[in-house]
Design a protein around this motif. Structure first.
Motif, PDB file in Angstrom:
ATOM      1  N   GLU A 172      11.523 -28.492 -28.837  1.00 43.62           N
ATOM      2  CA  GLU A 172      12.687 -27.526 -28.798  1.00 43.62           C
ATOM      3  C   GLU A 172      13.237 -27.971 -27.534  1.00 43.62           C
ATOM      4  N   GLN A 173      14.650 -27.821 -27.821  1.00 42.71           N
ATOM      5  CA  GLN A 173      15.395 -28.092 -26.590  1.00 42.71           C
ATOM      6  C   GLN A 173      17.074 -27.851 -26.971  1.00 42.71           C
ATOM      7  N   LEU A 174      17.869 -27.671 -25.985  1.00 42.62           N
ATOM      8  CA  LEU A 174      19.339 -27.505 -26.235  1.00 42.62           C
ATOM      9  C   LEU A 174      19.789 -29.102 -25.673  1.00 42.62           C
ATOM     10  N   SER A 175      20.195 -29.794 -26.521  1.00 43.58           N
ATOM     11  CA  SER A 175      20.709 -31.445 -26.229  1.00 43.58           C
ATOM     12  C   SER A 175      22.112 -31.592 -26.425  1.00 43.58           C
ATOM     13  N   GLU A 176      22.881 -30.643 -26.083  1.00 41.39           N
ATOM     14  CA  GLU A 176      24.339 -30.972 -26.189  1.00 41.39           C
ATOM     15  C   GLU A 176      24.940 -31.686 -24.977  1.00 41.39           C
ATOM     16  N   GLU A 177      26.064 -32.326 -25.045  1.00 41.71           N
ATOM     17  CA  GLU A 177      26.662 -32.972 -24.065  1.00 41.71           C
ATOM     18  C   GLU A 177      27.062 -32.114 -22.926  1.00 41.71           C
ATOM     19  N   SER A 178      27.569 -31.001 -23.072  1.00 41.21           N
ATOM     20  CA  SER A 178      28.178 -30.323 -22.085  1.00 41.21           C
ATOM     21  C   SER A 178      28.022 -28.758 -22.566  1.00 41.21           C
ATOM     22  N   GLY A 179      28.302 -27.718 -21.576  1.00 46.47           N
ATOM     23  CA  GLY A 179      28.110 -26.236 -21.846  1.00 46.47           C
ATOM     24  C   GLY A 179      27.685 -25.509 -20.738  1.00 46.47           C
ATOM     25  N   ASP A 180      27.528 -24.281 -20.874  1.00 46.77           N
ATOM     26  CA  ASP A 180      27.025 -23.435 -19.927  1.00 46.77           C
ATOM     27  C   ASP A 180      25.674 -23.688 -19.440  1.00 46.77           C
ATOM     28  N   ILE A 181      25.636 -24.158 -18.296  1.00 46.91           N
ATOM     29  CA  ILE A 181      24.438 -24.409 -17.615  1.00 46.91           C
ATOM     30  C   ILE A 181      23.262 -23.241 -17.755  1.00 46.91           C
ATOM     31  N   ASN A 182      23.560 -22.057 -17.970  1.00 44.37           N
ATOM     32  CA  ASN A 182      22.785 -21.026 -18.108  1.00 44.37           C
ATOM     33  C   ASN A 182      22.102 -20.865 -19.194  1.00 44.37           C
ATOM     34  N   LYS A 183      22.798 -21.370 -20.365  1.00 45.22           N
ATOM     35  CA  LYS A 183      22.434 -21.255 -21.610  1.00 45.22           C
ATOM     36  C   LYS A 183      21.260 -22.433 -21.897  1.00 45.22           C
ATOM     37  N   PHE A 184      21.785 -23.607 -21.160  1.00 47.80           N
ATOM     38  CA  PHE A 184      20.695 -24.885 -21.304  1.00 47.80           C
ATOM     39  C   PHE A 184      19.484 -24.546 -20.553  1.00 47.80           C
ATOM     40  N   ARG A 185      19.589 -23.758 -19.369  1.00 47.20           N
ATOM     41  CA  ARG A 185      18.455 -23.424 -18.374  1.00 47.20           C
ATOM     42  C   ARG A 185      17.703 -22.316 -19.032  1.00 47.20           C
ATOM     43  N   GLU A 186      18.060 -21.399 -19.990  1.00 46.66           N
ATOM     44  CA  GLU A 186      17.284 -20.443 -20.556  1.00 46.66           C
ATOM     45  C   GLU A 186      16.270 -21.236 -21.615  1.00 46.66           C
ATOM     46  N   ILE A 187      16.866 -22.431 -22.163  1.00 45.69           N
ATOM     47  CA  ILE A 187      16.119 -22.860 -23.263  1.00 45.69           C
ATOM     48  C   ILE A 187      15.195 -23.921 -22.575  1.00 45.69           C
ATOM     49  N   ASN A 188      15.826 -25.012 -21.824  1.00 45.80           N
ATOM     50  CA  ASN A 188      15.166 -26.296 -21.652  1.00 45.80           C
ATOM     51  C   ASN A 188      14.275 -25.749 -20.300  1.00 45.80           C
ATOM     52  N   VAL A 189      14.584 -24.763 -19.649  1.00 45.11           N
ATOM     53  CA  VAL A 189      13.454 -24.375 -18.268  1.00 45.11           C
ATOM     54  C   VAL A 189      12.724 -23.248 -18.937  1.00 45.11           C
ATOM     55  N   VAL A 190      13.496 -22.089 -19.003  1.00 43.44           N
ATOM     56  CA  VAL A 190      12.619 -20.961 -19.229  1.00 43.44           C
ATOM     57  C   VAL A 190      11.737 -21.027 -20.408  1.00 43.44           C
ATOM     58  N   GLY A 191      12.411 -21.319 -21.491  1.00 39.19           N
ATOM     59  CA  GLY A 191      11.582 -21.577 -22.702  1.00 39.19           C
ATOM     60  C   GLY A 191      10.517 -22.407 -22.421  1.00 39.19           C
ATOM     61  N   THR A 192      10.670 -23.574 -21.909  1.00 41.48           N
ATOM     62  CA  THR A 192       9.579 -24.590 -21.925  1.00 41.48           C
ATOM     63  C   THR A 192       8.532 -24.282 -20.900  1.00 41.48           C
ATOM     64  N   LEU A 193       8.779 -23.457 -19.746  1.00 41.04           N
ATOM     65  CA  LEU A 193       7.798 -22.773 -18.984  1.00 41.04           C
ATOM     66  C   LEU A 193       6.876 -21.712 -19.750  1.00 41.04           C
ATOM     67  N   ASN A 194       7.819 -20.978 -20.584  1.00 43.43           N
ATOM     68  CA  ASN A 194       7.041 -19.707 -21.399  1.00 43.43           C
ATOM     69  C   ASN A 194       6.015 -20.209 -22.157  1.00 43.43           C
ATOM     70  N   MET A 195       6.437 -21.466 -22.877  1.00 37.24           N
ATOM     71  CA  MET A 195       5.600 -22.151 -24.024  1.00 37.24           C
ATOM     72  C   MET A 195       4.301 -22.683 -23.209  1.00 37.24           C
ATOM     73  N   ALA A 196       4.369 -23.443 -21.928  1.00 35.59           N
ATOM     74  CA  ALA A 196       3.463 -24.001 -21.502  1.00 35.59           C
ATOM     75  C   ALA A 196       2.390 -23.026 -20.969  1.00 35.59           C
ATOM     76  N   LYS A 197       2.950 -22.055 -20.202  1.00 37.93           N
ATOM     77  CA  LYS A 197       2.117 -21.101 -19.738  1.00 37.93           C
ATOM     78  C   LYS A 197       1.205 -20.225 -20.760  1.00 37.93           C
ATOM     79  N   ALA A 198       2.025 -20.098 -21.786  1.00 39.17           N
ATOM     80  CA  ALA A 198       0.973 -19.562 -23.167  1.00 39.17           C
ATOM     81  C   ALA A 198       0.226 -20.537 -23.576  1.00 39.17           C
ATOM     82  N   ALA A 199       0.375 -21.910 -23.310  1.00 37.64           N
ATOM     83  CA  ALA A 199      -0.467 -22.654 -24.018  1.00 37.64           C
ATOM     84  C   ALA A 199      -1.876 -22.911 -22.962  1.00 37.64           C
TER      85      ALA A 199
END
Length: 333
Positions: free
Chosen positions: A77-104
């Protein structure tokens, strides 16, 4: 790890990469659980013999539930668009990724394979850049947040109990690929496709099944804390790649424009679509992605994982063509 009868969790299972990973995992005898963000796209996974959950990777409770009883996580799972609000990207690509890894990690998962991207090297990098090469966010939210996610994930690596493996994938194409098949073909059909800078530079294409094969090899070898570039290993020009794509639909060749001139045209197109309250079908920033100059080295993956891409561009395009004959790609956008 011997993967037979293991339970694999795939985040983004309803997306292009996650769906194919699930199909091939089931063929190998794994038990598959999938996490998808929206129930609206359930039709993609209707025929899968998998345990499906609906929820956001940023939800702590969902992440914990998804990881219970799981041996391996493939985080696609990731946000993979070419551009946009970095906060939205960070929420999925960083915060979401860490959330899944910690839960795992808390759930006792043994292996966490993270789908990253060769775009962590930015748009200007040396030829045959290796995994130890300089990373560059290029002021692009996708590149930057994929770098941040890798850095944060590796801090959680704690072998032998919890093993992080990072796959830096090339330009993944094949049946279902939006950026490298669907979107360019739709533009070609509208006669609105042009090569930038005569299609010079290298397309680091990666057929979807080659990527999934690398994933399974990584799980079997368990190279804890390691990062791997994965592409098809072919130095194909951008012009050649898009010519192959056009040819499978019998479309003509296209004109070429300087990158800066083409970017200006796309900016005008985006403004026009914005006035009509339409979503932009192609962003000017996409030209940075399709004018990258060089190939990435996959020597490490070949040496440590024994990775050998089995499906070349010709075969990959043939398989993509078969899929196109029975698919209305307009519905995928």
């Amino acid at each position: 790890m011997n993967i037979a009868s293991k339970t694999l969790l795939i985040t983004g299972i309803d997306n292009f990469i996650g769906l194919r990973a699930a199909e091939l995992a089931l063929e190998r005898g794994l038990k598959v659980r999938g996490l998808q963000t929206s129930g609206k796209r359930e039709k993609n996974t209707t025929n899968l013999d998998a345990d499906l959950l609906i929820g956001n990777i940023t939800d702590v409770n969902i992440a914990q539930k998804a990881c219970q009883g799981v041996d391996i996580v493939f985080h696609a799972e990731q946000l993979s668009e070419e551009s946009g609000d970095i906060n939205k990207f960070r929420e999925i690509n960083v915060v979401g990724t860490l959330n899944m890894a910690k839960a795992a990690k808390d759930a006792g998962v043994k292996i966490f394979v993270h789908l990253s991207s060769v775009l962590v090297y930015g748009f200007n990098y040396p030829n045959q850049v290796t995994e130890s090469g300089l990373l560059s966010g290029e002021n692009n939210p996708y590149c930057q947040t994929k770098i941040e996610a890798e850095s944060a994930l590796l801090k959680l690596n704690s072998p032998p109990d919890f093993n992080i493996i990072i796959i830096r994938a090339g330009d993944v194409y094949g049946p279902g690929s939006i950026p490298w098949v669907v979107r360019p073909l739709l533009l070609m059909r509208q006669n609105f496709f042009a090569y930038a800078n005569d299609g010079k530079g290298v397309s680091n294409h990666l057929y979807i099944d080659n990527l999934i094969e690398a994933l399974f090899l990584a799980v079997e070898k368990e190279p804890s804390g390691e990062i791997f570039n994965i592409t098809d290993g072919q130095e194909t020009s951008w012009k050649e790649y898009f010519a192959h794509l056009a040819a499978i639909e019998g479309l003509a060749t296209f004109m070429s424009l300087p990158k800066d001139e083409l970017k200006l045209l796309l900016q005008v197109r985006r403004q026009g679509q914005k006035l009509l309250r339409k979503k932009a079908d192609i962003l000017p920033e996409s030209l940075d992605f399709i004018t990258r100059p060089y190939a990435y080295s996959i020597t490490k993956a070949k040496t440590i994982l024994g990775y050998q891409p089995k499906i070349d561009l010709k075969e990959g395009m043939l398989r993509t063509h078969e899929w196109l004959k029975k698919t209305d790609i307009q519905e995928l956008i």
